[in-house]
Structure formats: C-alpha cells, structure tokens
Design a protein around this motif. Structure first.
Motif: not given
Length: 205
Positions: A170-177, A140-149
């Motif tokens: 991003f994970d914090g936003l997702f979990q809170q939502a 999941l971290q790799d997924m987000i980092w590919r988005l950032v790159r």
C-alpha cells in the motif's frame, strides 16, 4: 488527589506542549514547501511571525521540529483515515473505502506527505531521525493491518501476507501516486483509488 504543586507543574507542561503545537502548525507550510535540506529554524522564523530565538527555545534544532511536525501530522492522518473506513459493513464497501481514504488523504496535503518521504529518506543518513521514523512507520503499518484484519473478519478468510508486506504494497502505491500527482498527473488520484481498492482482496486466499 494531586497536590497543588503537581497541578501547577502539569499546567506548565500543558502550556509548553500547547506552545510547541502552535509553533509546529505555523512551521508546517514552510517545511512542506522547502523540505528538509533547505529548511532551518531561521528559515522558518523568516516565514512565520515567530522569532528564531522562540523556535529554538521550544525545539532543540530543526530535526526536533521536523520530527515533531511529521509525527503530529501522520497521527492525524491515521485518525482521519480510520474514520473513513470505520463505517464499511461489507467487503466491497471496505475495499472502496480503503481506496477512497488513501486518495483523499493524498489529495488533502500532498506536500506534507512529500515531507514524510523526505524525512524517511533522510533517516538513512541521519541517525537522529531513525527512532522517530521507525515509530511513525510502525503506526502506519498498524493502520494498514487493522484494515486487512477488518477485511478478514468480513470475509471469513485469512491474509496471505505479513503486516510488513501489506504495508509495503500500500505504501508503494501511495508513494508512486504522490510522485505522479506532484508531477501534474490528472489521473494519479483515481489510479491510487482504484489500485488500492483492487489490492485489498488480493491479499487473501
């Protein structure tokens, strides 16, 4: 060219894995509904058409089954999410696709995401979960980092944070939502969509 014995062995392996996938898919609803603590192989058997003995043949215990299910589901989530953002060709389109993708992923199966966070919490206590949770987290971290790159490539800038920090935000936003959505909030998905869209540009100089 593989020998006939090797071909037969591979066929047995494939059939075994196909059966594991079939059983896992049938178990997912029960797992997602009840969570880790209230689920056993017998509970799953009682809620599916498969016997306890059959489940126990293909999975050593509920830890084996739950980690298999969550790993399989999260891999599918990563694939779907990256498909949603792949067509973006401008920074604004990518930021919007980021928010839309996360909101759609949450809306698609909130109980499965709840099971993931349950499993991740359990890994603090159950050593048997830790390697699998770490591997899923890394994907999941790799997924987000590919988005950032990808955003960096479109804007010609460099991110101001590390891969782990970007994932944590991003994970914090997702979990809170997810928590708000499960509690009945009618705005949780929109808030996730907007906050994720706005967060991406803020990770850059």
């Amino acid at each position: 060219m593989p020998s006939s014995a090797a071909v037969r062995l591979q066929s047995r392996v494939d059939k075994f894995e196909d059966r594991r996938r079939e059983l896992a898919d049938a178990a997912l609803l029960t797992l997602a509904d009840l969570g880790y603590a209230r689920t056993s192989l017998r509970t799953i058997a009682d809620n599916t058409s498969f016997s306890h003995g059959l489940l126990h043949y293909y999975f050593a215990d509920k830890i084996d089954l739950i980690t298999y299910c969550v790993r399989r589901y999260k891999a599918a989530c990563v694939q779907r999410y990256e498909g949603l953002v792949a067509e973006a060709s401008t920074p604004d389109e990518l930021a919007a696709a980021c928010g839309n993708g996360l909101a759609a992923t949450l809306a698609d199966a909130p109980l499965m995401h709840r099971l993931w966070y349950d499993l991740r919490s359990q890994s603090l206590f159950e050593e048997a979960f830790r390697d699998d949770v770490a591997e899923i987290d890394a994907s999941l971290q790799d997924m987000i980092w590919r988005l950032v790159r990808a955003y960096a490539d479109l804007t010609g800038t460099e991110p101001t944070c590390s891969p782990s920090a970007a994932y944590a935000m991003f994970d914090g936003l997702f979990q809170q939502a997810l928590q708000r959505h499960l509690a009945g909030s009618e705005t949780a998905l929109d808030e996730l969509r907007d906050s994720s869209r706005d967060l991406l540009p803020r990770l850059f100089v």
